[in-house]
Motif scaffolding. Sequence first.
Motif, PDB file in Angstrom:
ATOM      1  N   PHE A  29      75.730  49.415  33.415  1.00 22.05           N
ATOM      2  CA  PHE A  29      75.852  48.864  32.060  1.00 22.05           C
ATOM      3  C   PHE A  29      74.552  48.183  31.627  1.00 22.05           C
ATOM      4  N   HIS A  30      73.938  47.440  32.545  1.00 24.91           N
ATOM      5  CA  HIS A  30      72.655  46.787  32.235  1.00 24.91           C
ATOM      6  C   HIS A  30      71.597  47.836  31.922  1.00 24.91           C
ATOM      7  N   SER A  33      72.149  49.702  28.586  1.00 22.38           N
ATOM      8  CA  SER A  33      71.736  48.848  27.475  1.00 22.38           C
ATOM      9  C   SER A  33      70.247  49.009  27.207  1.00 22.38           C
ATOM     10  N   LYS A  34      69.465  49.045  28.269  1.00 21.18           N
ATOM     11  CA  LYS A  34      68.017  49.210  28.113  1.00 21.18           C
ATOM     12  C   LYS A  34      67.670  50.617  27.628  1.00 21.18           C
ATOM     13  N   THR A  37      68.715  50.490  23.774  1.00 20.80           N
ATOM     14  CA  THR A  37      67.951  49.586  22.907  1.00 20.80           C
ATOM     15  C   THR A  37      66.454  49.633  23.173  1.00 20.80           C
TER      16      THR A  37
END
Length: 140
Positions: A29-30, A33-34, A37
Motif C-alpha cells: 500500500f505504501h 501510493s508512491k 502520486t
Amino acid sequence: MIGLFNRCLSHEDAGKLLLRLAVGGLMLFHGMSKLLTGASGIKGLLASYGLPEFIAYGTIVGEVIAPIFIILGILTRPSALLVAFTMFIAWLMIGLDKTFILDKTGAWAIESIVYFFVSAIAIALMGAGKYSVMKNECWR
C-alpha cells in the motif's frame, strides 16, 4: 489437553505465509501510493538532506518489488532484508526525531516503521516456508 491444542495450531508454514501476506500486502500500500502520486515527496526529502533525488526510486524497489516477492515467496530472505533496510532509512529520514514520542492517540509515533522493520527481519530469519510460488528452496 494443551498438547492437543498445540498440535492443532502447529502449522508453521501457514504462519509464515500469513506473516508474508500481512507484511508484503501492507507495505505494498505504501509503495502503490508512491507509484500513483509519484516520488516527488521523497525526492524533496532527499534533496533537503543533500542526497541525490534518483535514490527516491529505491523506495519503489523496497516498497513495491520486494513486497511482491515476499508475498509470492520469491527470494524471500533478501527481499525481506530490503524492506527492513528501507524501514531503517525511513526511520533515519522521517522517524528519528519521533523515536521517543507518542502520537495523539497514545501510540508510539514510529510504530509502523518498527512493525515493518521487525516483521521483515523475522521473515528474513524464517524464510518463505513451503507455501511459495517457487518450488526450489534456493529461490524461496
